[in-house]
Design an enzyme around this catalytic site. Structure first.
Site, PDB file in Angstrom:
ATOM      1  N   HIS A   1       0.808  -1.225   0.000  1.00 27.93           N
ATOM      2  CA  HIS A   1       0.000   0.000   0.000  1.00 27.93           C
ATOM      3  C   HIS A   1       0.837   1.269   0.000  1.00 27.93           C
ATOM      4  CE1 HIS A   1      -3.936  -1.985   0.646  1.00 27.93           C
ATOM      5  NE2 HIS A   1      -3.115  -2.970   0.990  1.00 27.93           N
TER       6      HIS A   1
ATOM      7  N   ASP B   1       2.886   9.679  -0.924  1.00 26.46           N
ATOM      8  CA  ASP B   1       1.760   8.832  -0.521  1.00 26.46           C
ATOM      9  C   ASP B   1       1.571   7.725  -1.560  1.00 26.46           C
ATOM     10  OD1 ASP B   1      -0.336   8.069   1.091  1.00 26.46           O
ATOM     11  OD2 ASP B   1      -1.298  10.035   1.106  1.00 26.46           O
TER      12      ASP B   1
HETATM   13  C1  GDG Z   1      -2.095   3.727   3.289  1.00 21.49           C
HETATM   14  C2  GDG Z   1      -1.118   4.435   2.339  1.00 21.49           C
HETATM   15  C3  GDG Z   1      -2.831   4.249   0.539  1.00 21.49           C
HETATM   16  C4  GDG Z   1      -9.274   9.166   8.015  1.00 21.49           C
HETATM   17  N1  GDG Z   1      -9.732   9.829   9.077  1.00 21.49           N
HETATM   18  C5  GDG Z   1     -10.817   9.168   9.505  1.00 21.49           C
HETATM   19  C6  GDG Z   1     -11.034   8.095   8.668  1.00 21.49           C
HETATM   20  N2  GDG Z   1     -10.054   8.104   7.749  1.00 21.49           N
HETATM   21  C7  GDG Z   1      -9.902   7.161   6.664  1.00 21.49           C
HETATM   22  C8  GDG Z   1     -10.125   7.831   5.327  1.00 21.49           C
HETATM   23  C9  GDG Z   1      -9.327   6.940   4.407  1.00 21.49           C
HETATM   24  C10 GDG Z   1      -8.226   6.420   5.294  1.00 21.49           C
HETATM   25  O1  GDG Z   1      -8.563   6.684   6.629  1.00 21.49           O
HETATM   26  C11 GDG Z   1      -6.900   7.071   5.013  1.00 21.49           C
HETATM   27  O2  GDG Z   1      -6.383   6.498   3.847  1.00 21.49           O
HETATM   28  P1  GDG Z   1      -5.220   7.124   2.969  1.00 21.49           P
HETATM   29  O3  GDG Z   1      -5.123   6.359   1.705  1.00 21.49           O
HETATM   30  O4  GDG Z   1      -5.523   8.540   2.742  1.00 21.49           O
HETATM   31  O5  GDG Z   1      -3.881   7.026   3.843  1.00 21.49           O
HETATM   32  P2  GDG Z   1      -3.110   5.905   4.764  1.00 21.49           P
HETATM   33  O6  GDG Z   1      -3.853   5.611   6.000  1.00 21.49           O
HETATM   34  O7  GDG Z   1      -1.741   6.436   4.961  1.00 21.49           O
HETATM   35  O8  GDG Z   1      -3.085   4.582   3.878  1.00 21.49           O
HETATM   36  C12 GDG Z   1      -1.889   5.193   1.300  1.00 21.49           C
HETATM   37  C13 GDG Z   1      -3.649   3.416   1.497  1.00 21.49           C
HETATM   38  O9  GDG Z   1      -2.847   2.784   2.479  1.00 21.49           O
HETATM   39  C14 GDG Z   1      -4.444   2.363   0.756  1.00 21.49           C
HETATM   40  O10 GDG Z   1      -3.637   1.527   0.019  1.00 21.49           O
HETATM   41  O11 GDG Z   1      -3.704   5.020  -0.236  1.00 21.49           O
HETATM   42  O12 GDG Z   1      -1.010   5.797   0.395  1.00 21.49           O
HETATM   43  O13 GDG Z   1      -0.271   5.318   3.074  1.00 21.49           O
HETATM   44  O14 GDG Z   1     -10.088   5.881   3.956  1.00 21.49           O
HETATM   45  O15 GDG Z   1     -11.479   7.861   5.064  1.00 21.49           O
HETATM   46  N3  GDG Z   1     -12.071   7.253   8.806  1.00 21.49           N
HETATM   47  C15 GDG Z   1     -12.928   7.479   9.840  1.00 21.49           C
HETATM   48  N4  GDG Z   1     -12.739   8.506  10.709  1.00 21.49           N
HETATM   49  C16 GDG Z   1     -11.719   9.358  10.584  1.00 21.49           C
HETATM   50  O16 GDG Z   1     -11.569  10.275  11.387  1.00 21.49           O
HETATM   51  N5  GDG Z   1     -13.980   6.668   9.986  1.00 21.49           N
END
Ligand code: GDG
Length: 726
Positions: free
Chosen positions: A164, A371
């Site tokens: 990821h 990212d």
């Molecule tokens: C890794 C990689 C890659 C956030 N705040 C809340 C919440 N979230 C959820 C969002 C989103 C997720 O968390 C964050 O996902 P991201 O992709 O932006 O980032 P990482 O956590 O670093 O993820 C990244 C990912 O894996 C998938 O392969 O895209 O590059 O680093 O879904 O919605 N959800 C809730 N409350 C919050 O306050 N319920």
């Protein structure tokens, strides 16, 4: 019924224990939300650490029973394991290196040992859960060794791996002391997936430079298995976000937010607390924006939602302090009684609140420094069902490759960030709709279900390909059909290439004199009067004479230009000329001068440029350049360019191993076998009679009927021939 076992470090739930009972909430984070939508609806079992340390077996069993109802299987780890494997090696070594934050990386052997130990704990549990037919799907950077451990215990299993986070360039990856072992860890999988093409490109480059493993159009041959590596940009559950904006709970929350934030434009940023997300840089750009454009004071609010994460790593704690200070400074500097420029939330919020935030925001400001994908940007787009809103997206995210209609910015370029905010806040509704519609179409089409289907389809295809290839592989234990014809035959022809077939490759080609084992095999093989052995090589005739003079074999040198039957004199196959050499030689000399470690081998009627001793990627780049330069020239001169194993060879185009093999095939043999590893051996394979046996050494594409893995297997095979007659 066969199942899919998903493995990640953490289970997608946060579990709490109060008064003897467990309660759960959904975890925030890309992997948890991304896969959260699919694991319940398919026949899947998700294996991972439950995020809670339970001391007694009774408690553990109770939780296991509870979780199994949700298709979840917990692996319990000690506090020390978590400290060393997760907080330590995963988050202090792999995460910073893979995100190009080398200054934050630490390398401790103890942590590495602990990382491997925990990967082994996972492996042992999965082996117990596994049933033939199941698919194993390993996720992310905390389990980089797991695929190879599983492969050792379950050689036939179908194993997919998905990463990821980004895969860094070789220059960064090479700084890890355990780089070879880590790369081999990936290679236990049948399919290795990344988010972007850039990640796969870096992965291939590391495989080549660190392990010397080549790829052919995304395929790798490793330990007799074909492995595919590809980009699978992860999608989201589009419909979940698309419909959420119109749901009652969300609309109620939207009204509440609007009432408290007032009639202002809302800019939204959502990130886990992580230095890779570029939060301080963004806040500073926002500060400068407010300085530069005072007319926006009181008219905009930045909602910065930061989800606590990895608080036990000091860089994260320091980052939190930095963000707190920046928010305080900016609000203190510009804030008024009835307006604060930043609305800062430092905690996870429920899903409906999250969708309400997406729904009320006029601009999403998503600017990570690095990212893998970034799902927040996709979720914003999916929630904007009225096609309004502007996405500002960092070019360093995987998502930027798909969401090309966003305002794409370099997150390190403060001026560009300021300009992008200005552009977003002044964008017309028509322009917003045009861009948003297009982005929504992309996110709708490439959703998480589609991602799963494509990944699984590719995994199944890889397994099919492996089966097909395996059916071609023979060994000393599985060659009865060849042995039967060998034993029956009265007159046998055995055509053998030399380098890579009977002997391994050496940096210095003259070091490849036959060793004891090979001498004995050749002696035994030629002691049988029914056998005619021909060593059919690209070597020059003097070296070949030197290597082979003691054996009763016929010889072919320079890919068929020279041949020698028995102890007769060497003969030329047709008319040869070497006058062309003086035109080609200066080119080769120029490439030697420009490419340290390369050298020219001059044979009677051919020239070879060797690049085995130079950096592999550099050598290949130069080889392609040389081929392109010589291509035109040689076609005018009836010359052929051959790209062999770390060599470029130039020779007469009329002669090849196939044509020269004909000189023997004309005689009446009732058993023929040809064995070779090189592309030039294909000419020999093609000319054999239908009933002949052609055997390729290696896994590359071939017209040969059979394959063996390496030169040792060739020797074993020849020994079974010999033994079958005894
Ligand atoms: C890794 C990689 C890659 C956030 N705040 C809340 C919440 N979230 C959820 C969002 C989103 C997720 O968390 C964050 O996902 P991201 O992709 O932006 O980032 P990482 O956590 O670093 O993820 C990244 C990912 O894996 C998938 O392969 O895209 O590059 O680093 O879904 O919605 N959800 C809730 N409350 C919050 O306050 N319920």
């Amino acid at each position: 019924m066969a199942k899919t076992i998903i493995i990640s470090n953490r289970l997608p739930l946060t579990i709490q224990k109060k008064d003897g009972t467990f309660s759960y909430s959904e975890s925030a984070g890309g992997l948890a939300t991304g896969l959260g939508s699919i694991y319940k609806t398919n026949n899947m079992l998700w294996v991972g650490w439950p995020g809670i340390n339970l001391k007694t077996d009774t408690e553990r069993i109770a939780l296991k029973i509870e979780l199994l109802k949700e298709n979840l299987f917990p692996i319990f780890l000690t506090d020390k394991d978590i400290e060393n494997y997760y907080v330590g090696f995963s988050n202090k070594t792999i995460w910073p290196i893979y995100h190009y934050f080398t200054q934050y990386a630490s390398f401790h052997h103890d942590l590495w040992l602990s990382y491997k130990k925990v990967n082994r704990i996972f492996c042992d549990e999965i082996v117990k859960l596994y049933k033939p037919g199941d698919i194993i799907w390993v996720h992310d950077y905390q389990q980089l060794m797991l695929s190879s451990y599983l492969r050792q215990k379950l050689p036939q299993a179908t194993i997919g791996f998905f990463q990821h986070i980004p895969f860094p360039s070789y220059e960064v990856f090479r700084s890890i002391p355990w780089r070879e072992e880590i790369l081999k860890g990936y290679l236990g999988a049948d399919l290795i997936g990344f988010h972007t093409y850039d990640d796969t490109r870096h992965f291939f480059s590391c495989l080549k430079r660190v392990l010397g493993i080549e790829n052919n159009l995304g395929k790798i041959e490793y330990e007799q298995r074909t492995i595919h590596v590809d980009a699978f940009p992860m999608g989201i559950d589009f419909e979940k976000f698309n419909t959420s904006a119109s749901e009652q709970d969300t609309t109620a929350k939207v009204l509440e937010y609007k009432a408290s934030l007032g009639d202002r434009k809302i800019i939204l940023s959502i990130d886990r607390l992580d230095y890779s997300k570029g939060i301080p840089q963004r806040l500073m750009a926002y500060e400068s924006f407010l300085e530069k454009y005072p007319e926006y004071h009181s008219k905009i609010i930045l909602v910065q939602l930061t989800v606590p994460s990895r608080y036990d790593v000091s860089h994260y704690r320091n980052l939190k302090i930095e963000i707190d200070e920046l928010v305080g400074r900016i609000n203190g500097k510009f804030g008024k009684i009835n307006w604060m420029p930043i609305h800062y939330i430092f905690r996870a919020i429920p899903f409906t609140h999250l969708s309400a935030l997406y729904a009320i925001s006029d601009v999403a400001l998503i600017t990570p420094i690095r990212d893998g994908m970034n799902l927040v940007s996709k979720e914003y787009v999916a929630t904007r069902h009225l096609n309004t809103g502007v996405l500002i997206l960092s070019e360093m995210t995987g998502a930027a490759k798909e969401l090309v209609e966003a305002i794409i910015v370099n997150p390190n370029d403060k001026e560009a960030l300021i300009a992008s905010l200005k552009k977003a806040l002044s964008m017309s509704k028509e322009e917003q709709k045009k861009r948003m519609t297009s982005m929504r179409n992309t996110i709708r089409a490439y959703n998480v279900h589609n991602w799963l289907e494509i990944f699984m389809g590719r995994l199944a295809y890889t397994k099919e390909l492996q089966k097909e290839k395996a059916s071609k592989f023979i060994s000393s234990k599985n060659n009865e059909h060849i042995l039967k014809t060998y034993k029956k035959a009265e007159k046998r022809l055995i055509l053998l290439d030399y380098d890579g077939t009977l002997m391994p490759f050496f940096n210095n080609p003259y070091d490849a004199q036959p060793d004891k084992e090979l001498c004995s095999i050749l002696d035994l093989l030629t002691a049988d009067d029914k056998n005619q052995v021909v060593i059919i090589s690209g070597r020059d005739k003097n070296t070949l004479t030197n290597f082979m003079d003691d054996f009763k074999v016929d010889l072919v040198a320079e890919h068929g230009i020279w041949y020698r039957k028995g102890i007769a004199e060497w003969k030329l196959s047709g008319q040869q000329t070497e006058s062309w050499k003086k035109e080609i030689m200066p080119f080769l000399k120029m490439y030697v001068a420009r490419t340290p470690g390369t050298f020219i081998e001059e044979k009677d009627y051919s020239l070879v440029w060797h690049f085995r001793k130079t950096d592999s990627e550099f050598g290949e780049m130069r080889a392609s350049e040389l081929m392109a330069n010589l291509n035109y020239l040689t076609s005018q001169m009836n010359l052929q360019l051959l790209e062999g194993n770390k060599v470029v060879e130039i020779k007469d185009s009329k002669v090849n191993k196939g044509k020269v093999a004909d000189l023997w095939l004309e005689e009446n043999y009732d058993f023929v076998v040809a064995i070779g590893d090189d592309r030039t051996d294909e000419d020999m394979f093609k000319i054999l009679p239908k009933w002949g046996h052609s055997i390729k050494v290696g896994h590359q594409e071939t017209s040969a009927k059979y394959c063996v893995a390496n030169y040792q297997d060739v020797r074993e095979l020849l020994l079974t021939f010999i033994k079958s007659i005894e």
